[in-house]
Design a protein around this motif. Structure first.
Motif, PDB file in Angstrom:
ATOM      1  N   ALA A   1       0.752  -0.883  -9.897  1.00  0.00           N
ATOM      2  CA  ALA A   1       0.288  -1.585 -11.097  1.00  0.00           C
ATOM      3  C   ALA A   1       1.011  -2.925 -11.256  1.00  0.00           C
ATOM      4  CB  ALA A   1       0.483  -0.711 -12.330  1.00  0.00           C
ATOM      5  N   THR A   2       2.316  -2.924 -11.002  1.00  0.00           N
ATOM      6  CA  THR A   2       3.078  -4.175 -11.100  1.00  0.00           C
ATOM      7  C   THR A   2       2.673  -5.150  -9.997  1.00  0.00           C
ATOM      8  OG1 THR A   2       4.934  -3.082 -12.181  1.00  0.00           O
ATOM      9  CG2 THR A   2       5.400  -5.179 -11.078  1.00  0.00           C
ATOM     10  N   GLU A   3       2.537  -4.635  -8.767  1.00  0.00           N
ATOM     11  CA  GLU A   3       2.117  -5.495  -7.656  1.00  0.00           C
ATOM     12  C   GLU A   3       0.753  -6.124  -7.958  1.00  0.00           C
ATOM     13  OE1 GLU A   3       1.453  -5.217  -2.830  1.00  0.00           O
ATOM     14  OE2 GLU A   3       1.259  -3.406  -4.025  1.00  0.00           O
ATOM     15  N   TRP A   4      -0.189  -5.334  -8.432  1.00  0.00           N
ATOM     16  CA  TRP A   4      -1.521  -5.848  -8.778  1.00  0.00           C
ATOM     17  C   TRP A   4      -1.410  -6.896  -9.881  1.00  0.00           C
ATOM     18  CZ3 TRP A   4      -4.510  -6.479 -12.989  1.00  0.00           C
ATOM     19  CH2 TRP A   4      -5.858  -6.796 -12.773  1.00  0.00           C
ATOM     20  N   ALA A   5      -0.600  -6.620 -10.897  1.00  0.00           N
ATOM     21  CA  ALA A   5      -0.429  -7.553 -12.013  1.00  0.00           C
ATOM     22  C   ALA A   5       0.042  -8.920 -11.530  1.00  0.00           C
ATOM     23  CB  ALA A   5       0.556  -6.985 -13.032  1.00  0.00           C
ATOM     24  N   TYR A   6       1.024  -8.923 -10.623  1.00  0.00           N
ATOM     25  CA  TYR A   6       1.641 -10.170 -10.182  1.00  0.00           C
ATOM     26  C   TYR A   6       0.819 -10.912  -9.131  1.00  0.00           C
ATOM     27  CZ  TYR A   6       5.953  -8.878 -12.648  1.00  0.00           C
ATOM     28  OH  TYR A   6       6.888  -8.563 -13.594  1.00  0.00           O
ATOM     29  N   THR A   7       0.078 -10.185  -8.326  1.00  0.00           N
ATOM     30  CA  THR A   7      -0.650 -10.842  -7.230  1.00  0.00           C
ATOM     31  C   THR A   7      -2.129 -11.074  -7.523  1.00  0.00           C
ATOM     32  OG1 THR A   7      -1.121  -8.733  -6.120  1.00  0.00           O
ATOM     33  CG2 THR A   7       0.916  -9.902  -5.487  1.00  0.00           C
ATOM     34  N   ILE A   8      -2.702 -10.299  -8.432  1.00  0.00           N
ATOM     35  CA  ILE A   8      -4.133 -10.419  -8.723  1.00  0.00           C
ATOM     36  C   ILE A   8      -4.393 -10.691 -10.207  1.00  0.00           C
ATOM     37  CG2 ILE A   8      -6.368  -9.196  -8.690  1.00  0.00           C
ATOM     38  CD1 ILE A   8      -5.267  -7.683  -6.197  1.00  0.00           C
ATOM     39  N   GLY A   9      -3.857  -9.846 -11.079  1.00  0.00           N
ATOM     40  CA  GLY A   9      -4.171  -9.925 -12.502  1.00  0.00           C
ATOM     41  C   GLY A   9      -3.744 -11.212 -13.181  1.00  0.00           C
ATOM     42  N   LEU A  10      -2.458 -11.519 -13.118  1.00  0.00           N
ATOM     43  CA  LEU A  10      -1.979 -12.735 -13.784  1.00  0.00           C
ATOM     44  C   LEU A  10      -2.511 -14.009 -13.132  1.00  0.00           C
ATOM     45  CD1 LEU A  10       1.568 -11.466 -14.712  1.00  0.00           C
ATOM     46  CD2 LEU A  10      -0.291 -12.031 -16.305  1.00  0.00           C
ATOM     47  N   PRO A  11      -2.613 -14.092 -11.794  1.00  0.00           N
ATOM     48  CA  PRO A  11      -3.270 -15.276 -11.217  1.00  0.00           C
ATOM     49  C   PRO A  11      -4.738 -15.410 -11.653  1.00  0.00           C
ATOM     50  CG  PRO A  11      -1.916 -14.221  -9.558  1.00  0.00           C
ATOM     51  CD  PRO A  11      -1.943 -13.297 -10.748  1.00  0.00           C
ATOM     52  N   ALA A  12      -5.440 -14.304 -11.833  1.00  0.00           N
ATOM     53  CA  ALA A  12      -6.826 -14.383 -12.323  1.00  0.00           C
ATOM     54  C   ALA A  12      -6.863 -14.918 -13.749  1.00  0.00           C
ATOM     55  CB  ALA A  12      -7.498 -13.014 -12.269  1.00  0.00           C
TER      56      ALA A  12
ATOM     57  N   LEU B   1      -6.985  -0.911 -12.275  1.00  0.00           N
ATOM     58  CA  LEU B   1      -7.695  -1.677 -11.248  1.00  0.00           C
ATOM     59  C   LEU B   1      -6.935  -1.809  -9.922  1.00  0.00           C
ATOM     60  CD1 LEU B   1      -9.131  -4.558 -13.481  1.00  0.00           C
ATOM     61  CD2 LEU B   1     -10.196  -2.371 -12.865  1.00  0.00           C
ATOM     62  N   GLY B   2      -5.697  -1.346  -9.876  1.00  0.00           N
ATOM     63  CA  GLY B   2      -4.856  -1.572  -8.699  1.00  0.00           C
ATOM     64  C   GLY B   2      -5.191  -0.760  -7.469  1.00  0.00           C
ATOM     65  N   GLY B   3      -5.835   0.394  -7.627  1.00  0.00           N
ATOM     66  CA  GLY B   3      -6.138   1.234  -6.469  1.00  0.00           C
ATOM     67  C   GLY B   3      -4.930   2.048  -6.025  1.00  0.00           C
ATOM     68  N   ALA B   4      -5.042   2.605  -4.830  1.00  0.00           N
ATOM     69  CA  ALA B   4      -4.000   3.486  -4.287  1.00  0.00           C
ATOM     70  C   ALA B   4      -2.719   2.707  -3.991  1.00  0.00           C
ATOM     71  CB  ALA B   4      -4.520   4.144  -3.012  1.00  0.00           C
ATOM     72  N   PRO B   5      -1.586   3.379  -4.066  1.00  0.00           N
ATOM     73  CA  PRO B   5      -1.386   4.793  -4.361  1.00  0.00           C
ATOM     74  C   PRO B   5      -1.511   5.070  -5.866  1.00  0.00           C
ATOM     75  CG  PRO B   5       0.731   3.766  -3.977  1.00  0.00           C
ATOM     76  CD  PRO B   5      -0.320   2.714  -3.713  1.00  0.00           C
ATOM     77  N   PHE B   6      -1.879   6.308  -6.190  1.00  0.00           N
ATOM     78  CA  PHE B   6      -2.118   6.721  -7.568  1.00  0.00           C
ATOM     79  C   PHE B   6      -0.961   7.572  -8.071  1.00  0.00           C
ATOM     80  CE2 PHE B   6      -6.261   5.924  -5.707  1.00  0.00           C
ATOM     81  CZ  PHE B   6      -6.814   5.070  -6.646  1.00  0.00           C
ATOM     82  N   LEU B   7      -0.850   7.704  -9.384  1.00  0.00           N
ATOM     83  CA  LEU B   7       0.141   8.582  -9.991  1.00  0.00           C
ATOM     84  C   LEU B   7      -0.177  10.029  -9.646  1.00  0.00           C
ATOM     85  CD1 LEU B   7       0.319   6.983 -13.556  1.00  0.00           C
ATOM     86  CD2 LEU B   7       2.082   6.857 -11.787  1.00  0.00           C
ATOM     87  N   ALA B   8       0.830  10.814  -9.395  1.00  0.00           N
ATOM     88  CA  ALA B   8       0.614  12.225  -9.049  1.00  0.00           C
ATOM     89  C   ALA B   8       0.012  12.999 -10.212  1.00  0.00           C
ATOM     90  CB  ALA B   8       1.938  12.859  -8.624  1.00  0.00           C
ATOM     91  N   SER B   9       0.431  12.667 -11.427  1.00  0.00           N
ATOM     92  CA  SER B   9      -0.035  13.417 -12.592  1.00  0.00           C
ATOM     93  C   SER B   9      -1.362  12.911 -13.152  1.00  0.00           C
ATOM     94  CB  SER B   9       1.034  13.406 -13.682  1.00  0.00           C
ATOM     95  OG  SER B   9       1.410  12.084 -13.970  1.00  0.00           O
ATOM     96  N   TYR B  10      -1.716  11.672 -12.872  1.00  0.00           N
ATOM     97  CA  TYR B  10      -2.976  11.081 -13.346  1.00  0.00           C
ATOM     98  C   TYR B  10      -3.623  10.385 -12.157  1.00  0.00           C
ATOM     99  CZ  TYR B  10      -0.968  11.948 -17.929  1.00  0.00           C
ATOM    100  OH  TYR B  10      -0.407  12.544 -19.029  1.00  0.00           O
ATOM    101  N   ARG B  11      -4.395  11.109 -11.402  1.00  0.00           N
ATOM    102  CA  ARG B  11      -4.927  10.645 -10.126  1.00  0.00           C
ATOM    103  C   ARG B  11      -5.879   9.459 -10.248  1.00  0.00           C
ATOM    104  NH1 ARG B  11      -2.425  11.592  -6.051  1.00  0.00           N
ATOM    105  NH2 ARG B  11      -4.276  11.192  -4.865  1.00  0.00           N
TER     106      ARG B  11
ATOM    107  N   SER C   1      -3.309   3.894 -10.997  1.00  0.00           N
ATOM    108  CA  SER C   1      -2.420   3.408  -9.944  1.00  0.00           C
ATOM    109  C   SER C   1      -0.966   3.683 -10.310  1.00  0.00           C
ATOM    110  CB  SER C   1      -2.615   1.899  -9.751  1.00  0.00           C
ATOM    111  OG  SER C   1      -3.913   1.632  -9.299  1.00  0.00           O
ATOM    112  N   SER C   2      -0.137   3.839  -9.287  1.00  0.00           N
ATOM    113  CA  SER C   2       1.292   4.085  -9.492  1.00  0.00           C
ATOM    114  C   SER C   2       1.947   2.914 -10.222  1.00  0.00           C
ATOM    115  CB  SER C   2       1.981   4.286  -8.141  1.00  0.00           C
ATOM    116  OG  SER C   2       2.011   3.061  -7.424  1.00  0.00           O
ATOM    117  N   GLU C   3       3.150   3.160 -10.724  1.00  0.00           N
ATOM    118  CA  GLU C   3       3.895   2.097 -11.420  1.00  0.00           C
ATOM    119  C   GLU C   3       4.083   0.879 -10.515  1.00  0.00           C
ATOM    120  OE1 GLU C   3       4.694   1.983 -14.613  1.00  0.00           O
ATOM    121  OE2 GLU C   3       3.865   3.988 -14.905  1.00  0.00           O
ATOM    122  N   GLU C   4       4.507   1.142  -9.279  1.00  0.00           N
ATOM    123  CA  GLU C   4       4.757   0.038  -8.343  1.00  0.00           C
ATOM    124  C   GLU C   4       3.471  -0.722  -8.037  1.00  0.00           C
ATOM    125  OE1 GLU C   4       5.601   3.252  -7.802  1.00  0.00           O
ATOM    126  OE2 GLU C   4       7.775   3.142  -8.137  1.00  0.00           O
TER     127      GLU C   4
END
Length: 146
Positions: free
Chosen positions: A110-121, A92-102, A105-108
């Protein structure tokens, strides 16, 4: 199933037949499923790797929590929530995406989304900060986070 993760030593895992680690993991998964119904969450208690994985299966966006993480003696509910939020962020994080799995979302990101959107939700903004701190501490104690 993750291809390159080593199984967690059995001494660090609750027994496969211990009911409460499975109940705890299933309850957290249930809460994620309610909050993010467009994804499919699952638990594979028998796989002994300390990991979770975001993937596509038949066009369905899936996340699987593996038993080496769900049954790890040093990882509690907060650690599981942090990991599941990160994996949810891959979808659910959106861009940027992993190069191998377009489509992931990238590791960074995914973590940013988790901390700012996912866990607060999931927990509300104030409680999410406590879950993040406790979860990161549990994952570091289990040597699963640098």
């Amino acid at each position: 199933m993750p291809l390159f993760d080593a199984p967690v030593p059995k001494r660090l895992l609750w027994p496969l037949n211990a009911p409460w680690p499975r109940r705890r993991a299933r309850e957290i998964i249930r809460r994620f499923q309610l909050c993010f119904p467009e994804l499919h969450y699952d638990l594979d208690s028998e796989v002994g790797v300390a990991n979770a994985q975001a993937f596509l299966e038949g066009g369905r966006r899936c996340i699987c929590l593996y038993g080496g993480l769900a049954r790890h003696r040093k990882v509690g509910s907060a650690g599981l929530a942090v990991v599941l939020a990160h994996e949810t962020g891959h979808h659910l994080g959106g861009a940027p995406f992993l190069a191998s799995y377009r489509w992931l979302s990238s590791e960074e990101r995914a973590t940013e989304w988790a901390y700012t959107i996912g866990l607060p939700a999931m927990f509300g903004a104030k409680a999410a900060n406590a879950v993040i701190a406790r979860g990161e501490s549990q994952l570091r104690a289990a040597r699963l986070l640098d």
